[in-house]
Each structure stands twice: as structure tokens, then as C-alpha cells.
Design a protein around this motif. Structure first.
Motif, PDB file in Angstrom:
ATOM      1  N   LEU A  40       0.833  -1.212   0.000  1.00  0.00           N
ATOM      2  CA  LEU A  40       0.000   0.000   0.000  1.00  0.00           C
ATOM      3  C   LEU A  40       0.867   1.261   0.000  1.00  0.00           C
ATOM      4  O   LEU A  40       1.785   1.378   0.816  1.00  0.00           O
ATOM      5  N   SER A  41       0.546   2.163  -0.906  1.00  0.00           N
ATOM      6  CA  SER A  41       1.315   3.415  -0.981  1.00  0.00           C
ATOM      7  C   SER A  41       0.879   4.343   0.155  1.00  0.00           C
ATOM      8  O   SER A  41      -0.175   4.126   0.774  1.00  0.00           O
ATOM      9  N   ASP A  42       1.661   5.384   0.400  1.00  0.00           N
ATOM     10  CA  ASP A  42       1.309   6.360   1.446  1.00  0.00           C
ATOM     11  C   ASP A  42      -0.035   6.997   1.139  1.00  0.00           C
ATOM     12  O   ASP A  42      -0.832   7.264   2.033  1.00  0.00           O
ATOM     13  N   GLN A  43      -0.262   7.210  -0.165  1.00  0.00           N
ATOM     14  CA  GLN A  43      -1.528   7.831  -0.582  1.00  0.00           C
ATOM     15  C   GLN A  43      -2.715   6.922  -0.218  1.00  0.00           C
ATOM     16  O   GLN A  43      -3.734   7.389   0.267  1.00  0.00           O
ATOM     17  N   ARG A  44      -2.518   5.626  -0.421  1.00  0.00           N
ATOM     18  CA  ARG A  44      -3.587   4.661  -0.102  1.00  0.00           C
ATOM     19  C   ARG A  44      -3.849   4.642   1.407  1.00  0.00           C
ATOM     20  O   ARG A  44      -5.000   4.558   1.841  1.00  0.00           O
ATOM     21  N   ILE A  45      -2.772   4.733   2.177  1.00  0.00           N
ATOM     22  CA  ILE A  45      -2.943   4.746   3.641  1.00  0.00           C
ATOM     23  C   ILE A  45      -3.712   6.005   4.048  1.00  0.00           C
ATOM     24  O   ILE A  45      -4.582   5.965   4.924  1.00  0.00           O
ATOM     25  N   GLU A  46      -3.412   7.119   3.381  1.00  0.00           N
ATOM     26  CA  GLU A  46      -4.118   8.369   3.699  1.00  0.00           C
ATOM     27  C   GLU A  46      -5.596   8.254   3.341  1.00  0.00           C
ATOM     28  O   GLU A  46      -6.459   8.757   4.056  1.00  0.00           O
ATOM     29  N   GLU A  47      -5.867   7.563   2.232  1.00  0.00           N
ATOM     30  CA  GLU A  47      -7.274   7.352   1.853  1.00  0.00           C
ATOM     31  C   GLU A  47      -7.985   6.499   2.915  1.00  0.00           C
ATOM     32  O   GLU A  47      -9.135   6.752   3.240  1.00  0.00           O
TER      33      GLU A  47
END
Lengths: 370, 159
Positions: free
Chosen positions: A50-57
Motif C-alpha cells: 500500500l502506498s502512502d496515498q492509499r494509507i491516507e485514503e
């Protein structure tokens, strides 16, 4: 030159060249071929981290139901969608079990000559389960709530949950390496903390023995991995003991042998006045640089940042080895560490979501725990 | 050994060693391709191209087999030219043997090429943008096989 001389020279040369080539070719094939399939598969799995962006989502999921739905298409999907009742405890368990699934997959796909290491890594859940059951039983708490259905001796663990007395636990563990520490605990020769540490000591010793029994680059990589694990545990134990003002003699009992830190460094850390002085003793070791980066946090009493920094260092080192040996066990170890970190992040997000924390705050906190 | 044995060995080792090396190379890269596709079938196209790279060495071996056969008169009619066991015929058949062995040994580059392709399949599965770079890395191992083929052609033409 005689015809027979020419043919003799040619025949001998042919024999020597072909023997040498066959030996070298065999060596190369034996060394690299078994890693071809698993490592390509692991690299493909890495693409799904999971990318950082996905974690933020995920941090914007608002509730745990949405959190589970958002992870349906990930590697955690299977475990998360099989949860009967969505709550924090079940989500944490599903995430934990997805790591167990990963290790079991490694046991299946890794070459025979290293798969035993992954089987030993699975034994960590035995250690955790046994330790939690003993702690729960001693505190008269329901042991069932503290176990994870995983590990190599889960059947024994289930029997331990049903046990009515501590002596029954001893009978169940009879013949295993965990029997002796439990016996010492029941005879009050060691404390509960020492018992737990003894279980981990046995676990690390097994990993170390296995790593030492390998050859070539496998030995190098596995030994480095285990030593980093032991160092991580030792540094963390010493710092926490220091911040709790534990006497040096007591701290010495917490040390697990076999790490890469020298006895002199560990003794200096143990005898230091406080955690800051103790951490200072790591200057000049391979941990010097990362410790400098978190020095301010340590001064503010945030010892968890040291643990995070050590974990990051371990991942970086394994990734370095994976680049240097692309067809080796380092690729799998680096991936396992990355998945562990990802699971830690997901657990943190789930916990914060269940506590009703704002998305912005969750993003900030999760960034710190990684 | 008789001259015919040298020539036959040259043909067999050229095509045989290079062919065996190719099969090992394709096998190594193929196992990686299977692993990559098991996780995501979108990896199929890239994996297939990388997997096929070590096959070329077997083609060089086959070309050499035909060239040696023609130079010795085994292929194309006319009969075996170096049947008489004279020193000159031994040397000529040894040269043909050397040409075959040269292609066979340089054809072993198919094994490391398979290893590079295998690592490449993994890298491309992780980041498909690196496909061209990985293709180039794997193709580098081909150079040695090409040198071997050129050397063999020079040897054969020297007769």
C-alpha cells in the motif's frame, strides 16, 4: 608433431574444459534456480504494497466498515472479508493472520534449503501464545482472548486454554523446549518477565542455529537478519529498563546473546546512568547514524521512536542485501519486514478510526508509527 | 581419435551445449515468469519476452552445426572431406571441432542470461516501467554468444 600427440593434447584439453564448465554451471544452477519462482512472485507482491496515498485514503474511511471495504481488493481482502462482526479486535486479528498466511506461503514456495527458517519464524506465534496464556492464567483472565490462532503448535495452545491449573500447562508442554522455563516459573525460580524473555531467547537461539547451519550467502543474510532482530530486542529492553530505573544486574538478565553488538557496548549501555547516556554508547556502531536522528525524541522520553528507527534500519539493510543478491532469501525477508510495517500502520489506522480520531490527525500519527 | 569423430563432436557440442544452456536459461527465467504471473496475470507479456531471450544461443548452436557440416562435406553432398587420418586432416577437423566448442561454451551465456532475465521478471513485476532497462541488462549476456558465433564462422572460413 605426431598425429597421436595432437589427438592426446586435444582429448586432454577437452576433458579438462568440459569438467570445469560442467562443475561451474552446476554450481550456478544450484545456487540461483530455486529462487527464480519465489523471488519473482514476491517482487510482484511488492507492487501491491500500500502506498502512502492509499494509507491516507484509508485514514479517511470514517468508520471500520468502510476501512474493511477499502481494503477488499488488497492482500488483506480475503482475511478481512471473512470477519463475521466488524470490530477493532477482529480487524487486528485478521491483519495479524494475513502475516501468518504470508509466512506460510513462504514455507511453501521458498527453496528447501531455507524454508526451515520461515517455519521457525512461524514459531514466534507459539512463543506469544504460550506467554499470553501463562500471563492470563496467572491473572485469572480468560486466556482465549489473548491468543492468535497461528503457530506450529496451535493444538497444544488450544489445550493450554482449556487447562484448569498451571501444572496442567506443564504437562501439555512436556517434551517441548518451553517446558523448562515454565517449570522454573512455577517453582518461582524466575519471574514472569524472565519467563517471557526465556521463551524469546529460545526462539532466537533456534533462528541463530538455523542461520549458522546454512552456507554461503544464505548464511550471511540469515545471520544478519537474526542478529538485527536480537539487537533490536536488546536495545529496546535496555532503554526501557533504564527509563524504569531498573538496576544494572537486573537489566543484564534481559540481554539475549547472539546479536551483533559487542559485549563491551552492551555492558556500557547497561551501566549507563540514563537512557540518553545508554543510547550514546551506540555511537561508533552501525546504529550510530540512526540513533543521532532520533536523539531529540529520546531526550523527550519517546523511546518508541528508537524502536521505529531500528525497524526502519533493518528494512533498509535487508533491501540493500536484496539488491546485492537479487536471487536470494534477502528478497523474502525484506518483503516480510515491509508487510509487518504495513500491518502496523493498518492496525494504527483501525485503532484511531475506532477511537473516532479525525482523518488529519490519523494521517499524522500513522506517519510517525511507521 | 579419427577426424570424423572431431567433426561430429564439434557439431554435437556446438548445438548440444548451447541448446542445453538455453533450456536451463529459459527454465530459470520461465520459473520466474510463472511466479510473476501467479501474482498478476498482467505480467504475462513482459515475462514472456524476457523468458524467451536465452533461446537465441540454441539457434547459434544450430547454425554452427550446419556450417561445420557443410565445411566438412557431411551436409550438402560430396562426402566427408577429411576421412584420411593425415596430420592436415586432423588439424582441419580439430579446427571444426574448436568452432563447435567455441559456440557451445559461449552459448553457456544463456544460463546467466536466464538468471538476469529471472531477476528482470521480478523487477518488472514490481515496476513495469523498468521493462526496457531489464531487457537491455539481459540482452548484454547475448554479446558473448554473438562473439562466439563470429569466432566460429571465422574458424570455419579459414579452411
Amino acid at each position: 608433431m605426431e598425429v597421436s600427440t595432437i589427438t592426446a593434447i586435444l582429448d586432454t584439453t577437452l576433458g579438462v574444459v568440459l569438467t570445469f564448465v560442467a562443475y561451474k554451471t552446476g554450481q550456478i544452477i544450484w545456487k540461483y534456480t530455486p529462487y527464480s519462482y519465489p523471488n519473482a512472485r514476491i517482487r510482484a507482491m511488492e507492487a501491491r504494497l500500500l502506498s502512502d496515498q492509499r494509507i491516507e485514503e484509508l485514514a479517511e474511511s470514517k468508520n471500520l466498515q468502510n476501512f474493511v471495504v477499502n481494503l477488499e481488493d488488497s492482500d488483506y481482502g480475503e482475511r478481512l472479508t471473512s470477519i463475521e462482526k466488524v470490530n477493532l479486535k477482529n480487524i487486528e486479528l485478521a491483519l495479524e493472520l494475513s502475516l501468518v498466511d504470508l509466512l506460510e506461503l513462504m514455507v511453501k514456495i521458498m527453496p528447501k534449503r531455507v524454508k526451515g527458517f520461515f517455519e521457525l519464524l512461524l514459531e514466534e506465534w507459539d512463543v506469544r501464545n504460550i506467554s499470553n496464556i501463562v500471563k492470563a492464567k496467572l491473572s485469572n483472565l480468560p486466556a482465549q482472548d489473548y491468543i492468535i490462532p497461528a503457530g506450529r503448535m496451535y493444538q497444544k495452545v488450544k489445550a493450554m486454554i482449556e487447562a484448569k491449573t498451571m501444572e496442567e500447562l506443564l504437562v501439555i508442554l512436556e517434551g517441548t523446549e518451553y517446558e523448562e522455563p515454565l517449570r522454573k516459573l512455577l517453582l518461582k525460580e524466575i519471574s514472569l518477565e524472565e519467563f517471557e524473555l526465556e521463551l524469546y531467547r529460545l526462539h532466537y537461539q533456534k533462528l541463530l542455529n538455523y542461520a549458522t547451519s546454512r552456507r554461503g550467502e544464505e548464511k550471511t543474510i540469515l545471520l544478519e537478519f537474526v542478529r538485527l532482530l536480537i539487537d533490536q530486542k536488546n536495545i529496546s529492553s535496555v532503554l526501557r529498563a533504564k527509563s524504569a530505573s531498573m538496576p544494572s544486574e537486573e537489566i543484564k538478565k534481559l540481554i539475549i546473546e547472539g546479536g551483533s553488538l559487542s559485549k563491551v557496548t552492551l555492558d556500557a549501555m547497561i551501566n549507563a546512568e540514563d537512557p540518553i547516556m545508554a543510547i550514546g554508547e551506540l555511537e561508533g556502531t552501525k546504529y550510530g547514524e540512526i540513533i543521532r536522528e532520533v536523539r531529540e525524541d529520546i531526550e523527550q522520553g519517546r523511546l518508541d521512536t528508537v524502536e521505529i528507527a531500528l525497524r526502519k534500519f533493518m528494512i533498509a539493510r535487508m533491501k540493500e542485501l536484496a539488491q546485492f543478491y537479487p536471487l536470494s532469501v534477502a528478497v523474502a525477508l525484506a518483503y516480510i519486514l515491509e508487510r509487518e510495517r504495513e500491518i502496523r500502520k493498518l492496525k494504527a489506522v483501525a485503532k484511531l478510526l475506532s477511537d473516532g480520531i479525525r482523518a488529519e490527525k490519523i494521517k499524522q500519527i500513522v506517519g510517525e508509527v511507521a | 581419435m579419427e577426424p570424423i569423430v572431431y567433426v561430429a563432436l564439434g557439431m554435437a557440442l556446438g548445438a548440444g551445449i548451447a541448446g542445453a544452456a538455453s533450456s536451463f536459461g529459459v527454465g530459470i527465467a520461465g520459473a520466474a515468469a510463472a511466479g510473476a504471473v501467479a501474482e498478476d496475470e498482467k505480467n504475462f507479456r513482459n515475462a514472456l519476452i524476457l523468458e524467451g531471450l536465452p533461446m537465441t544461443q540454441s539457434i547459434y548452436g544450430l547454425i554452427t552445426l550446419f556450417l561445420i557440416g557443410m565445411a566438412a562435406g557431411i551436409i550438402g553432398g560430396g562426402g566427408f572431406k577429411f576421412a584420411e587420418p593425415t596430420t592436415q586432416n586432423i588439424i582441419k577437423s580439430a579446427i571444426l571441432f574448436g568452432a563447435g566448442l567455441l559456440v557451445g561454451l559461449t552459448g553457456l551465456s544463456a544460463i546467466p542470461q536466464g538468471i538476469i532475465a529471472s531477476a528482470g521478471v521480478g523487477a518488472v513485476s514490481k515496476n513495469p516501467k523498468t521493462f526496457t532497462q531489464n531487457l537491455i541488462f539481459a540482452a548484454m549476456a547475448e554479446t558473448m554468444a554473438i562473439f562466439g558465433l563470429v569466432g566460429a564462422i571465422i574458424l570455419i572460413m579459414s579452411l
